[in-house]
Write an enzyme that holds these catalytic residues in place. Structure first.
Site, mmCIF file in Angstrom:
data_model
loop_
_atom_site.group_PDB
_atom_site.id
_atom_site.type_symbol
_atom_site.label_atom_id
_atom_site.label_comp_id
_atom_site.label_asym_id
_atom_site.label_seq_id
_atom_site.Cartn_x
_atom_site.Cartn_y
_atom_site.Cartn_z
ATOM 1 N N ASP A 54 0.627 -0.935 0.259
ATOM 2 C CA ASP A 54 -0.115 -0.104 0.001
ATOM 3 C C ASP A 54 0.858 1.740 0.560
ATOM 4 O O ASP A 54 2.042 1.459 1.099
ATOM 5 C CB ASP A 54 -0.918 0.120 1.756
ATOM 6 C CG ASP A 54 -2.287 0.964 1.180
ATOM 7 O OD1 ASP A 54 -1.960 2.006 0.314
ATOM 8 O OD2 ASP A 54 -2.493 1.148 2.217
ATOM 9 N N ASP B 90 -2.149 5.655 -5.231
ATOM 10 C CA ASP B 90 -2.466 4.225 -3.804
ATOM 11 C C ASP B 90 -2.866 3.591 -4.158
ATOM 12 O O ASP B 90 -3.398 3.022 -4.964
ATOM 13 C CB ASP B 90 -3.665 5.675 -2.922
ATOM 14 C CG ASP B 90 -3.744 4.833 -1.886
ATOM 15 O OD1 ASP B 90 -2.699 3.448 -1.772
ATOM 16 O OD2 ASP B 90 -4.595 5.175 -1.476
#
Length: 452
Positions: free
Chosen positions: A90, A240
């Protein structure tokens, strides 16, 4: 502690497995239509770091797993003896956390009591998200990536003991590795030129918290949305991998969906589809990709007044979703959604590209993935340069309030409070005076009665 590698690379292949079904579906017939010809490709001279055989690249091939919509993960080992765990990668967070207690969605979890190298830091951790949260205990242990750098490091680990709407059923990962800017971030990887085609174009990292970039323009089928570029970056624009969709601020989302609807008007879709609440399905192999437009995001380049664009195909922003009702349909979910926290270029966008997170030079690179999805007429592209002036002005700046302004506000609030308190104080004073006079009168009356 092993020396950090100079590059951070995250590559998301486009051949992702379909995700779990959730929304209701609608089946649409196949209709013909004209497709757009491919756009001409521009060239850029290779960066100095891309020449010379990629020395220092760490072999990290075929180590990324996952499903579109559920996240991509790498295998890691934690503790002594090593405990294998799948860890979600992430780039939008900075926590290294693993499940450390039984959970209905976890096949396995980190058992601290079985590790001889675990060290308890005796600190609690609580992390809320826009959806979901977890809490646990902070400690340290030895961490290794089996299919990555041949090093073992001692890292801070948050052992998740309780969570709500954090783990995903069927996702096959048991923890999260946040690669945003923080002490816990790990720098791994390198550049493998066999995994992309063309050149890598770089955009500067605007601020070292998230991987924040600046978007200068957005087009739908070559038509500019004609919005103030600040709208694209309100209140930030980040890359992201932990987010599935392309998320856009409200005004931008509404304008983009309106343009996509107009471009794909040969088919009628329910409003729930555009809100991500319903699926659309066609018979296997008959999805009419040509009726959907391509999107182009223009990002600020490294050179002054120059930008480059990444072309996003409908094969990316229509996310395949497995339909349990029938295996004869290809079903999709609209993977562009509204955001209240700025633009987020999520996994569905990154899947078509080879993405380099170059923290050493504070930049993010984009190139076309060697295995990107495409159709007969169109292909994903990364092209430039394009002329744009004053691109720095497109970034959103959070209003700063200096100390003198805060003091002024405090004095004004104090004065307002005093103004409202004054009548109350007068009323209390008046009541006290009246009470004292009444008591003196009562005492005098008592004295007279005694004399009688």
């Amino acid at each position: 502690m092993a020396a950090a590698w100079p590059w951070l690379l995250l590559w998301l292949g486009a051949a992702a497995l379909p995700a779990r079904p959730a929304p209701p579906r609608i089946r649409l017939p196949l209709r013909g239509g004209a497709a757009l010809p491919p756009a001409p490709r521009a060239r850029r001279a290779p960066d100095e770091a891309e020449r010379g055989g990629g020395g220092g690249f760490v072999e990290m091939i075929d180590n990324l797993r996952g499903k579109s919509g559920q996240g991509y993960y790498v295998e890691m080992t934690v503790g002594s003896p090593p405990q294998k765990l799948n860890i979600l990668v992430d780039t939008g967070s900075s926590n290294f956390a693993v499940g450390a207690a039984p959970h209905p969605f976890l096949r396995r979890y980190y058992q601290r009591q079985l590790s001889s190298t675990y060290r308890d830091l005796r600190k609690g951790v609580y992390v809320p998200y826009t959806q979901g949260k977890w809490e646990g205990e902070l400690g340290t242990d030895l961490v290794t990536i089996p299919h990555g750098p041949n090093v073992t490091v001692r890292a801070n680990i948050a052992a998740i003991t309780e969570s709500d709407k954090f783990f995903i059923n069927g996702s096959n990962w048991e923890g999260i590795l946040g690669l945003a800017y923080a002490e816990i971030a790990r720098i791994i990887g390198g550049i493998d030129r066999s995994l992309y085609v063309g050149d890598i174009w770089y955009t500067p990292i605007r601020k070292e918290w998230y991987y924040e970039v600046i978007i200068v323009k957005l087009e739908v089928n070559g038509q500019d949305l004609n919005m103030d570029c600040k709208e694209y970056n309100y209140d930030k624009s980040i890359v992201d991998s932990g987010t599935t969709n392309l998320r856009l601020p409200k005004k931008v989302f509404e304008a983009a969906v309106k343009s996509i609807k107009t471009a794909s008007s040969t088919e009628k879709f329910p409003d729930g589809f555009w809100l991500g609440e319903q699926l659309v399905c066609w018979q296997v192999g008959t999805t009419p990709w040509h009726i959907f437009p391509v999107l182009s995001l223009y990002l600020m380049g490294e050179a002054t007044n120059q930008s480059f664009r990444i072309t996003i195909l409908p094969q990316q922003y229509l996310r395949p979703v497995e339909d349990v009702a029938t295996s004869q349909d290809d079903c999709y979910k609209f993977a562009i959604s509204q955001s209240s926290t700025g633009t987020v270029m999520g996994a569905v966008i990154m899947e078509g590209f080879y993405v380099v997170f170059d923290r050493a030079r504070k930049r993010i690179g984009f190139a076309v993935s060697a295995c990107h999805v495409h159709d007969e007429f169109r292909t994903a592209a990364v092209e430039g340069p394009y002329l744009h002036s004053n691109m720095e002005d497109c970034g959103y700046n959070i209003p700063q309030t200096d100390e003198s302004t805060l003091m002024t506000i405090a004095y004004v609030m104090a004065a307002i409070c005093a103004l409202f308190m004054l009548p109350l104080c007068l009323m209390v004073f008046q009541w006290r005076c009246f009470h004292c006079l009444r008591r003196d009168h009562d005492d005098f009356a008592d004295d007279i009665s005694l004399l009688k």
